[in-house]
Design a protein around this motif. Structure first.
Motif, short mmCIF file in Angstrom:
data_model
loop_
_atom_site.label_atom_id
_atom_site.label_comp_id
_atom_site.label_asym_id
_atom_site.label_seq_id
_atom_site.Cartn_x
_atom_site.Cartn_y
_atom_site.Cartn_z
N ASN A 1 -8.75 8.05 64.69
CA ASN A 1 -8.44 6.37 64.63
C ASN A 1 -7.19 6.27 65.13
OD1 ASN A 1 -8.30 3.99 62.72
ND2 ASN A 1 -6.76 5.21 61.74
N THR A 2 -7.16 7.19 65.74
CA THR A 2 -5.61 7.15 67.25
C THR A 2 -5.98 7.14 68.13
OG1 THR A 2 -4.33 8.64 66.05
CG2 THR A 2 -3.66 6.89 65.15
N GLY A 3 -7.08 7.43 68.95
CA GLY A 3 -7.29 8.03 70.39
C GLY A 3 -7.79 9.61 70.63
N ILE A 4 -7.88 9.67 69.43
CA ILE A 4 -8.61 11.53 70.19
C ILE A 4 -7.41 12.36 70.34
CG2 ILE A 4 -10.12 12.69 70.84
CD1 ILE A 4 -11.80 10.24 72.14
N GLN A 5 -6.19 12.34 69.02
CA GLN A 5 -5.63 12.97 69.18
C GLN A 5 -5.52 13.98 68.89
OE1 GLN A 5 -4.50 10.03 68.70
NE2 GLN A 5 -3.94 9.12 70.40
N ARG A 6 -4.97 15.52 69.51
CA ARG A 6 -5.17 17.20 68.80
C ARG A 6 -4.51 16.86 67.03
NH1 ARG A 6 -0.91 21.01 67.16
NH2 ARG A 6 -1.71 22.65 68.31
N SER A 7 -5.24 17.78 66.51
CA SER A 7 -4.23 18.10 65.16
C SER A 7 -3.98 19.35 65.09
CB SER A 7 -4.98 16.94 63.98
OG SER A 7 -6.24 18.23 63.67
N SER A 8 -4.15 20.46 64.36
CA SER A 8 -3.62 21.40 63.85
C SER A 8 -5.27 21.87 63.55
CB SER A 8 -3.05 21.81 62.79
OG SER A 8 -2.94 21.51 61.30
N ALA A 9 -6.28 20.77 63.77
CA ALA A 9 -7.51 21.34 62.90
C ALA A 9 -8.98 21.46 64.08
CB ALA A 9 -8.51 20.40 61.87
N THR A 10 -8.18 21.19 64.84
CA THR A 10 -8.51 21.01 66.11
C THR A 10 -9.03 22.07 67.07
OG1 THR A 10 -7.41 18.57 67.43
CG2 THR A 10 -8.50 20.10 68.59
N PRO A 11 -9.99 22.44 67.42
CA PRO A 11 -10.77 24.02 67.72
C PRO A 11 -9.95 24.51 68.95
CG PRO A 11 -12.33 22.80 67.33
CD PRO A 11 -11.71 21.34 67.62
N TYR A 12 -10.22 25.87 69.33
CA TYR A 12 -9.81 25.94 70.63
C TYR A 12 -10.69 26.15 71.95
CZ TYR A 12 -8.65 29.89 73.48
OH TYR A 12 -8.30 30.11 74.58
N GLY A 13 -10.27 25.44 72.22
CA GLY A 13 -10.64 25.25 73.58
C GLY A 13 -11.05 23.73 73.80
N ALA A 14 -11.03 23.09 72.83
CA ALA A 14 -10.60 21.74 72.88
C ALA A 14 -10.33 20.44 73.11
CB ALA A 14 -11.35 20.68 71.62
N ALA A 15 -10.80 19.53 74.51
CA ALA A 15 -10.04 18.25 74.86
C ALA A 15 -9.73 17.33 73.94
CB ALA A 15 -11.10 17.96 76.40
N THR A 16 -8.38 17.12 73.58
CA THR A 16 -8.19 16.03 73.79
C THR A 16 -7.03 14.90 74.46
OG1 THR A 16 -6.44 16.69 72.38
CG2 THR A 16 -8.72 17.36 70.89
N THR A 17 -6.86 13.96 74.29
CA THR A 17 -6.14 13.41 74.84
C THR A 17 -4.30 13.97 74.50
OG1 THR A 17 -5.73 12.08 72.41
CG2 THR A 17 -7.36 11.05 74.90
N THR A 18 -3.75 14.62 73.77
CA THR A 18 -2.68 15.19 73.95
C THR A 18 -3.47 16.40 74.09
OG1 THR A 18 -2.75 15.49 71.36
CG2 THR A 18 -1.66 13.69 72.42
N SER A 19 -4.13 17.25 73.85
CA SER A 19 -4.51 18.21 74.59
C SER A 19 -5.23 18.66 75.69
CB SER A 19 -4.98 19.63 72.87
OG SER A 19 -5.97 19.38 72.98
N PRO A 20 -5.66 17.89 76.91
CA PRO A 20 -6.25 17.72 77.71
C PRO A 20 -5.79 19.17 78.34
CG PRO A 20 -3.63 17.06 78.78
CD PRO A 20 -4.42 17.25 77.19
N PRO A 21 -7.62 19.64 79.26
CA PRO A 21 -7.25 20.37 79.79
C PRO A 21 -6.91 20.25 81.45
CG PRO A 21 -9.47 20.01 80.28
CD PRO A 21 -8.60 18.64 79.25
N GLY A 22 -6.33 21.42 82.19
CA GLY A 22 -5.87 20.85 84.10
C GLY A 22 -5.64 22.41 84.07
N LYS A 23 -4.32 22.50 84.88
CA LYS A 23 -4.56 23.74 86.12
C LYS A 23 -3.83 24.47 84.44
CE LYS A 23 -3.33 22.08 90.24
NZ LYS A 23 -2.60 21.60 90.81
N LEU A 24 -2.86 24.10 84.18
CA LEU A 24 -2.30 25.01 83.10
C LEU A 24 -2.98 25.40 81.86
CD1 LEU A 24 1.37 24.23 84.38
CD2 LEU A 24 -0.01 26.21 85.33
N SER A 25 -3.71 24.14 82.00
CA SER A 25 -4.33 24.09 80.05
C SER A 25 -5.78 24.33 79.76
CB SER A 25 -3.89 22.51 79.64
OG SER A 25 -5.05 22.40 78.69
N ILE A 26 -6.19 25.10 78.76
CA ILE A 26 -7.56 25.07 78.98
C ILE A 26 -8.51 23.85 77.91
CG2 ILE A 26 -8.16 27.96 79.14
CD1 ILE A 26 -7.94 27.39 76.04
#
Lengths: 389, 307
Positions: B142-167
């Motif tokens: 609802n607020t634009g795809i931010q991670r929660s503690s229900a977000t599964p491992y590996g999923a990209a969200t706007t606050t768990s973006p993949p990057g050089k240091l992140s999967i």
């Protein structure tokens, strides 16, 4: 009118009033100095003296949330809290008033952290003065009992939540002789009849909807209007209560004000000491009176304007602060209500924070400073009474 | 507990969630809620936490709810529902009302796993007689795809973006059913709208038990998971067929699988149609497959289909 005189603490007086009100639901969380209210209520429920559902919630936030839910069904609802508990409810308080869910809450006034302090001041209630709740203030345990009974009458008639404030420890834990009204007469006065069930499948209302900019303003105004309109009902209830139970209440309680030249404005338990010292001032030739605010929300502007018209100086006691503000909460309210209509000099005081005693000497000083302001034609910046530098 | 809904003929025609709500095209939350209300019938008060479902169904002056409905705040749906439940119980007992109303609280994964967990725990621990539905779209959509503690491992969200240091999301999904059964609740179950009879029977059972029930419903989100709007139910089904979303119920502590998966699909079939997993390398996908294998072993699901 039959009454029984009993020795009771402010908290037990409130619990007793709630029992007489035959509430349906209590949802509460322990916090000092409120706890003995809900302990007593649990006891009443456990003994079968009060037929209510007592919900042992896991926080004050949930206490207020459960109360809103219960009130939507039309049930009679009560909770009690203090200080951090009230602050934790903050978010839901605004919903309770805007969704028009009547309930009665005893707020046993206690200082807000930090530092942690369980003792009395008014910072908890003052921080919620914009929440849309009716706020009534007790100056004695007897007041606390009577106001709690009246709060059900007012809240359910106006469909608004009502907060009954009493000073932590000073009123909540001090035993006083109390005239208990006859329980049958109280039940007759505030019969416990459910209001409309707003969660009935027959109507299938949607409550707490999204209010977009085209509607939010008007919806919000309804809450503003509701508490404005409660003014006359509150007056009627005070008058009616006096007729039935013999004890009269006013939005503003004045003492020795008829021929007074200066007055001190108080709230809550400090009123008693202020009155005693005002007598002393009179004996010493200063025509002093005391004005205490009983109904803090809706704010008794007209009454205060009336009283101010005969005065040459007003001292205003705040038991809370507004850091960085133009002044402290009660001073700001009074200054704002007098603005443009009265030029009476005002002198602000801050006293009794975090349970610091306000001594009779402190009151003497405050009357003298108010007198000085009246003679100089203006007040000075707020005086922090008894503050060690 | 017998199944009430076995065929389409058992499902009532009445719609209690009106069409025309504002949920995104392809959103499966609306589908799930429609099924849930068919199972509950109209005599239910629904208390909804702030979230996608709430904002999309109650935009004044419209409302999609044909049952009594209330929204108070984000974190307190369970507590409000407890208040309603106790009040109705008291009014019934005291002879002040003879209306019988079931109480249902509905929250998203943010409102349930995170901010509302405390209120939920309170309601479950007290044994309040209500059904709590968590519709889980695995992030704060609802607020634009931010991670929660229900977000599964590996999923990209706007606050768990993949990057050089992140999967992407670096943690595993919290075990909500585990938390519920640790409270000793009489009924807890998982569900997803691709299995409507399973979902509806579980709602019915949750309403029928005396005490709190929790139903955890996986609701694929085209906007946040980034898949084609027509693929919601397919994903809902694929989550089950890969073993990532086992459909089971826990009745008084006893676990029972309600939908068997004789031949499991590889998780890549689930992952590759979602943009949120597009960045995953084989190694990470392998870890997710391993997790599916562990779930399969725990629930005795069938073997992985040979590729």
């Amino acid at each position: 009118m039959s009454t029984t005189r009993r020795s009771m603490s402010g908290n037990y007086a409130i619990a007793y009033a709630v029992k007489m009100a035959d509430v349906d639901v209590i949802a509460a969380y322990p916090i000092t100095p409120q706890t003995t209210i809900v302990e007593k209520l649990s006891e009443y429920v456990a003994n079968g003296e009060l037929d209510a559902d007592y919900i042992n919630v896991e926080s004050e936030h949930s206490a207020m949330s459960a109360c809103v839910g219960a009130s939507l069904t039309g049930a009679r609802v009560f909770t009690a809290t203090s200080s951090q508990g009230l602050a934790f409810m903050h978010e839901v308080l605004f919903m309770a008033s805007a969704l028009r869910t009547p309930m009665v809450m005893a707020n046993v006034n206690r200082a807000l952290s930090a530092p942690l302090n369980i003792w009395n001041d008014h910072s908890d209630a003052m921080a919620e003065r914009d929440s849309g709740w009716i706020q009534l203030w007790a100056s004695s345990a007897q007041d606390a009992l009577d106001l709690t009974i009246m709060a059900f009458k007012i809240g359910e008639s106006e469909r608004l939540p009502v907060m009954v404030n009493l000073d932590g420890f000073i009123l909540s834990h001090t035993y006083e002789p109390i005239d208990l009204p006859n329980a049958e007469e109280v039940r007759k006065y505030i019969p416990s009849r459910p209001l409309t069930n707003r969660l009935s499948p027959k109507t299938a209302f949607s409550i707490g909807v999204v209010g977009p900019p085209e509607y939010y303003y008007e919806m919000k105004y309804q809450a503003v209007d509701a508490i404005e309109k409660s003014r006359s009902k509150i007056k009627d209830v005070y008058a009616e209560y006096e007729k039935i139970f013999g004890r009269g209440y006013r939005d503003v309680e004045s003492y020795g004000i008829e021929d007074a030249e200066i007055a001190l404005v108080t709230m809550g338990a400090m009123t008693g000491s202020a009155r005693i010292v005002s007598e002393e001032m009179r004996a010493a030739g200063v025509k002093a009176g005391v004005i205490s605010i009983r109904t803090f929300r809706p704010f008794p502007s007209e009454e205060l304007l009336d009283l101010a018209s005969g005065l040459k100086g007003i001292g205003i006691m705040d038991r809370a602060t507004t850091p960085g503000g133009p002044s402290n909460p009660l001073f700001t309210d009074i200054a704002s209500c007098l603005y443009g209509s009265s030029r009476v000099p005002l002198q602000g005081f801050v006293a009794g924070l975090g349970g610091r005693d306000i001594t009779l000497d402190d009151f003497r000083m405050m009357f003298r400073e108010t007198d000085r302001a009246s003679k100089e034609g203006r007040g000075r910046s707020p005086i922090y009474v008894g503050l060690r530098e | 507990m017998s199944a009430t809904f076995r065929t389409i003929k058992d499902v009532p025609k009445e719609e209690h969630l009106a069409p025309g709500h504002r949920l995104c095209a392809g959103c499966t939350v609306g589908t799930a809620m429609r099924q849930i209300l068919k199972a509950s019938g109209k005599d239910v008060a629904v208390i909804t936490a702030t979230g996608c479902l709430e904002v999309s169904t109650s935009y004044f002056p419209q409302s999609a709810w044909r049952v009594p409905w209330a929204h108070i705040a984000f974190e307190n749906a369970a507590a409000v529902a407890s208040g309603v439940e106790h009040a109705m119980r008291a009014l019934n007992r005291k002879g002040k009302s003879d209306e019988k109303i079931s109480v249902m609280a509905v929250g998203g994964d943010g409102g349930t796993f995170d901010i509302g967990l405390q209120a939920l725990s309170g309601a479950l621990e007290r044994g309040d007689d209500l059904v709590y539905i968590c519709y889980d779209n695995e992030a704060y959509m609802n607020t634009g795809i931010q991670r929660s503690s229900a977000t599964p491992y590996g999923a990209a969200t706007t606050t768990s973006p993949p990057g050089k240091l992140s999967i992407g999301q670096s943690t595993q999904k919290k075990d909500l059913i585990g938390i519920a059964i640790a409270h000793g609740v009489p009924y807890a179950a998982t569900a997803t709208p691709a299995y409507p009879f399973d979902l509806m029977n579980k709602v019915r059972k949750g309403l029928d038990v005396n005490g709190p029930a929790l139903i955890h419903v996986l609701t694929p989100c085209p906007t946040g998971w980034r898949f084609d709007v027509s693929a919601g139910i397919e994903l809902s089904k694929m989550a089950v067929l890969t073993g990532l979303w086992p459909l089971y119920e826990v009745v008084n502590g006893e676990v029972r699988l309600t939908v068997q998966v004789p031949r499991r699909e590889p998780v890549t079939k689930y992952l590759q149609i979602q943009g949120r997993f597009r960045h995953l390398d084989e190694k990470t996908a392998g870890l997710i497959q391993k997790r599916a294998d562990q779930i399969a072993a725990k629930f005795n699901l069938g073997p992985l289909r040979s590729q």
